[in-house]
Design a protein around this motif. Structure first.
Motif, PDB file in Angstrom:
ATOM      1  N   ASP A   1       0.848  -1.197   0.000  1.00 21.74           N
ATOM      2  CA  ASP A   1       0.000   0.000   0.000  1.00 21.74           C
ATOM      3  C   ASP A   1       0.884   1.247   0.000  1.00 21.74           C
ATOM      4  OD1 ASP A   1      -2.349  -1.359  -0.044  1.00 21.74           O
ATOM      5  OD2 ASP A   1      -2.893  -0.991   2.053  1.00 21.74           O
ATOM      6  N   ARG A   2       0.505   2.186  -0.839  1.00 21.53           N
ATOM      7  CA  ARG A   2       1.269   3.421  -0.961  1.00 21.53           C
ATOM      8  C   ARG A   2       0.658   4.478  -0.045  1.00 21.53           C
ATOM      9  NH1 ARG A   2       4.771   5.173  -4.851  1.00 21.53           N
ATOM     10  NH2 ARG A   2       4.922   7.412  -5.206  1.00 21.53           N
ATOM     11  N   LEU A   3       1.473   5.046   0.821  1.00 24.21           N
ATOM     12  CA  LEU A   3       0.989   6.067   1.746  1.00 24.21           C
ATOM     13  C   LEU A   3       0.886   7.416   1.048  1.00 24.21           C
ATOM     14  CD1 LEU A   3       3.043   5.192   4.969  1.00 24.21           C
ATOM     15  CD2 LEU A   3       0.791   4.368   4.268  1.00 24.21           C
ATOM     16  N   PRO A   4      -0.042   8.265   1.489  1.00 24.85           N
ATOM     17  CA  PRO A   4      -0.153   9.600   0.908  1.00 24.85           C
ATOM     18  C   PRO A   4       1.147  10.383   1.094  1.00 24.85           C
ATOM     19  CG  PRO A   4      -2.082   9.083   2.246  1.00 24.85           C
ATOM     20  CD  PRO A   4      -1.085   8.004   2.506  1.00 24.85           C
ATOM     21  N   ALA A   5       1.320  11.405   0.294  1.00 20.28           N
ATOM     22  CA  ALA A   5       2.494  12.270   0.423  1.00 20.28           C
ATOM     23  C   ALA A   5       2.538  12.872   1.827  1.00 20.28           C
ATOM     24  CB  ALA A   5       2.439  13.373  -0.620  1.00 20.28           C
ATOM     25  N   GLU A   6       3.736  13.184   2.309  1.00 23.58           N
ATOM     26  CA  GLU A   6       3.890  13.654   3.680  1.00 23.58           C
ATOM     27  C   GLU A   6       3.023  14.869   3.987  1.00 23.58           C
ATOM     28  OE1 GLU A   6       7.875  14.281   4.950  1.00 23.58           O
ATOM     29  OE2 GLU A   6       8.417  12.150   4.874  1.00 23.58           O
ATOM     30  N   ARG A   7       2.978  15.808   3.082  1.00 25.42           N
ATOM     31  CA  ARG A   7       2.187  17.013   3.331  1.00 25.42           C
ATOM     32  C   ARG A   7       0.704  16.650   3.509  1.00 25.42           C
ATOM     33  NH1 ARG A   7       3.234  22.269   2.247  1.00 25.42           N
ATOM     34  NH2 ARG A   7       5.031  21.714   0.937  1.00 25.42           N
ATOM     35  N   GLU A   8       0.201  15.797   2.632  1.00 26.79           N
ATOM     36  CA  GLU A   8      -1.206  15.401   2.690  1.00 26.79           C
ATOM     37  C   GLU A   8      -1.488  14.564   3.932  1.00 26.79           C
ATOM     38  OE1 GLU A   8      -4.313  12.548   0.210  1.00 26.79           O
ATOM     39  OE2 GLU A   8      -2.483  13.282  -0.770  1.00 26.79           O
ATOM     40  N   LEU A   9      -0.586  13.624   4.256  1.00 30.52           N
ATOM     41  CA  LEU A   9      -0.784  12.757   5.409  1.00 30.52           C
ATOM     42  C   LEU A   9      -0.726  13.562   6.707  1.00 30.52           C
ATOM     43  CD1 LEU A   9      -1.217   9.944   6.509  1.00 30.52           C
ATOM     44  CD2 LEU A   9       1.250   9.524   6.323  1.00 30.52           C
TER      45      LEU A   9
ATOM     46  N   ARG B   1       4.528  18.477   9.899  1.00 28.31           N
ATOM     47  CA  ARG B   1       5.330  17.593   9.047  1.00 28.31           C
ATOM     48  C   ARG B   1       6.545  17.079   9.810  1.00 28.31           C
ATOM     49  NH1 ARG B   1       6.224  19.739   3.062  1.00 28.31           N
ATOM     50  NH2 ARG B   1       6.941  17.580   2.867  1.00 28.31           N
ATOM     51  N   ALA B   2       7.048  17.870  10.769  1.00 28.54           N
ATOM     52  CA  ALA B   2       8.187  17.424  11.572  1.00 28.54           C
ATOM     53  C   ALA B   2       7.803  16.197  12.414  1.00 28.54           C
ATOM     54  CB  ALA B   2       8.676  18.551  12.475  1.00 28.54           C
ATOM     55  N   SER B   3       6.593  16.237  13.015  1.00 30.53           N
ATOM     56  CA  SER B   3       6.134  15.100  13.820  1.00 30.53           C
ATOM     57  C   SER B   3       5.899  13.873  12.940  1.00 30.53           C
ATOM     58  CB  SER B   3       4.847  15.461  14.562  1.00 30.53           C
ATOM     59  OG  SER B   3       5.078  16.467  15.523  1.00 30.53           O
ATOM     60  N   LEU B   4       5.326  14.105  11.760  1.00 33.01           N
ATOM     61  CA  LEU B   4       5.091  12.995  10.841  1.00 33.01           C
ATOM     62  C   LEU B   4       6.419  12.398  10.396  1.00 33.01           C
ATOM     63  CD1 LEU B   4       3.204  11.264   9.092  1.00 33.01           C
ATOM     64  CD2 LEU B   4       3.451  12.978   7.302  1.00 33.01           C
ATOM     65  N   ARG B   5       7.386  13.253  10.098  1.00 33.49           N
ATOM     66  CA  ARG B   5       8.685  12.757   9.635  1.00 33.49           C
ATOM     67  C   ARG B   5       9.351  11.916  10.724  1.00 33.49           C
ATOM     68  NH1 ARG B   5      10.403  17.401   8.012  1.00 33.49           N
ATOM     69  NH2 ARG B   5       9.296  17.237   6.039  1.00 33.49           N
ATOM     70  N   GLU B   6       9.214  12.341  11.973  1.00 36.74           N
ATOM     71  CA  GLU B   6       9.757  11.576  13.098  1.00 36.74           C
ATOM     72  C   GLU B   6       9.127  10.173  13.138  1.00 36.74           C
ATOM     73  OE1 GLU B   6       9.351  11.604  17.982  1.00 36.74           O
ATOM     74  OE2 GLU B   6       9.110  13.484  16.870  1.00 36.74           O
ATOM     75  N   ALA B   7       7.811  10.122  12.943  1.00 29.75           N
ATOM     76  CA  ALA B   7       7.110   8.838  12.953  1.00 29.75           C
ATOM     77  C   ALA B   7       7.553   7.970  11.783  1.00 29.75           C
ATOM     78  CB  ALA B   7       5.604   9.076  12.897  1.00 29.75           C
ATOM     79  N   MET B   8       7.718   8.576  10.623  1.00 34.64           N
ATOM     80  CA  MET B   8       8.088   7.803   9.440  1.00 34.64           C
ATOM     81  C   MET B   8       9.492   7.213   9.581  1.00 34.64           C
ATOM     82  SD  MET B   8       5.375   7.953   7.603  1.00 34.64           S
ATOM     83  CE  MET B   8       5.615   7.713   5.850  1.00 34.64           C
TER      84      MET B   8
ATOM     85  N   ARG C   1      10.800   3.787   2.349  1.00 36.02           N
ATOM     86  CA  ARG C   1      10.733   5.158   1.841  1.00 36.02           C
ATOM     87  C   ARG C   1      11.679   5.292   0.663  1.00 36.02           C
ATOM     88  NH1 ARG C   1      12.030   9.038   6.493  1.00 36.02           N
ATOM     89  NH2 ARG C   1      10.530  10.473   5.580  1.00 36.02           N
ATOM     90  N   HIS C   2      11.172   5.869  -0.425  1.00 34.55           N
ATOM     91  CA  HIS C   2      11.966   6.031  -1.640  1.00 34.55           C
ATOM     92  C   HIS C   2      11.939   7.491  -2.063  1.00 34.55           C
ATOM     93  CE1 HIS C   2      12.015   1.649  -1.999  1.00 34.55           C
ATOM     94  NE2 HIS C   2      10.703   1.673  -1.809  1.00 34.55           N
ATOM     95  N   GLN C   3      13.100   8.055  -2.227  1.00 34.43           N
ATOM     96  CA  GLN C   3      13.203   9.454  -2.632  1.00 34.43           C
ATOM     97  C   GLN C   3      12.471   9.682  -3.946  1.00 34.43           C
ATOM     98  OE1 GLN C   3      14.666  11.760  -0.725  1.00 34.43           O
ATOM     99  NE2 GLN C   3      14.043  13.377  -2.141  1.00 34.43           N
ATOM    100  N   GLY C   4      11.522  10.596  -3.927  1.00 35.89           N
ATOM    101  CA  GLY C   4      10.784  10.945  -5.128  1.00 35.89           C
ATOM    102  C   GLY C   4       9.607  10.034  -5.419  1.00 35.89           C
ATOM    103  N   ARG C   5       9.503   8.904  -4.701  1.00 33.57           N
ATOM    104  CA  ARG C   5       8.408   7.956  -4.944  1.00 33.57           C
ATOM    105  C   ARG C   5       7.516   7.746  -3.724  1.00 33.57           C
ATOM    106  NH1 ARG C   5      10.455   2.513  -6.903  1.00 33.57           N
ATOM    107  NH2 ARG C   5      12.267   2.946  -5.603  1.00 33.57           N
ATOM    108  N   GLY C   6       7.866   8.362  -2.610  1.00 33.39           N
ATOM    109  CA  GLY C   6       7.034   8.267  -1.422  1.00 33.39           C
ATOM    110  C   GLY C   6       7.299   7.016  -0.605  1.00 33.39           C
TER     111      GLY C   6
END
Length: 238
Positions: A37-45, A53-60, A71-76
């Motif tokens: 399953d592909r997760l939504p983009a960070e901004r949207e999620l 986005r900082a809190s989300l990035r920490e979780a990711m 996690r893949h650069q440019g592919r989410g």
């Protein structure tokens, strides 16, 4: 390109990053988010979960370190498949014709060690997930719902041990001993003792006490086995 749907998240007075990681990990371990399953983009999620986005990035980063997402650069980001070793173990074990006694013996060996490792390795997100399961676990639930929460607790505890092979073993012993576990959830007394056992294990894990956590799991398994045996005898035709 479609993205996985992420349901809203309950908020508590803890680290926001840990809350996000716990929320997403629960969705993954429960199967609501499947491998690939592909997760939504960070901004949207981040916007959908009402976090920065900082809190989300920490979780990711945490989920990636646990090998739950890739996690893949440019592919989410996508939900990861179980490791190759774990998949091979699962495939091999699933082909076995396992007797209940052997499965129970394996569970008695594996699950106390899982509890010990969880007491050492559990992240805040793991503790939040376990706490959430306990909050939903009550003796007045129906047998099916109570059993589902029982399985969820033990699965999340295995994830807290941070070893995918132990998660696989926990999953297999859960499948092999399911009939026995169903018996323990058929009565209110059985459900009450199950929840009490889970709480004792959780308290030791939160306190970061490996030996008491393992002992609490051993006691829990003995009590559940005794309840299942007694209830099974009552149901047996005379």
């Amino acid at each position: 390109m479609s993205f996985a749907s992420i349901p809203p998240m309950l908020r508590r007075s803890r680290s926001v990053g840990a809350e996000v990681a716990a929320h997403l990990e629960r969705l993954i371990t429960s199967g609501e988010l499947a491998a690939g399953d592909r997760l939504p983009a960070e901004r949207e999620l981040a916007a959908s979960l009402h976090v920065s986005r900082a809190s989300l990035r920490e979780a990711m980063f945490e989920l990636e370190s646990k090998k739950l997402i890739e996690r893949h650069q440019g592919r989410g980001s996508v939900v990861a498949d179980i490791s190759e070793d774990a998949a091979q173990l699962y495939e091999n074990l699933s082909e076995l014709d396992v007797e209940i006694a052997n499965a129970t013996e394996l569970r008695d060996l594996v699950e106390p060690r899982i509890a010990q490792l969880a007491a050492v390795r559990a992240a805040d997100s793991n503790l939040l997930s376990l706490e959430d399961v306990l909050a939903r676990s009550q003796e007045d639930l129906g047998p099916a719902e109570s059993l589902a929460l029982d399985v969820e607790f033990h699965t999340l505890l295995a994830h807290a041990a941070q070893n995918p092979l132990l998660v696989t073993l926990c999953t297999m012993t859960t499948n092999w001993t399911r009939k026995t576990r169903e018996l323990s959830h058929e009565t209110a007394e059985g459900r009450r003792i199950s929840v009490q056992g889970h709480r004792a294990i959780f308290e030791a894990v939160v306190a970061r006490q490996p030996a008491p956590a393992g002992a609490a799991m051993e006691r829990h398994l003995r009590e559940i086995r005794a309840i299942s045996t007694e209830h099974g005898h009552r149901r047996a035709p005379s």
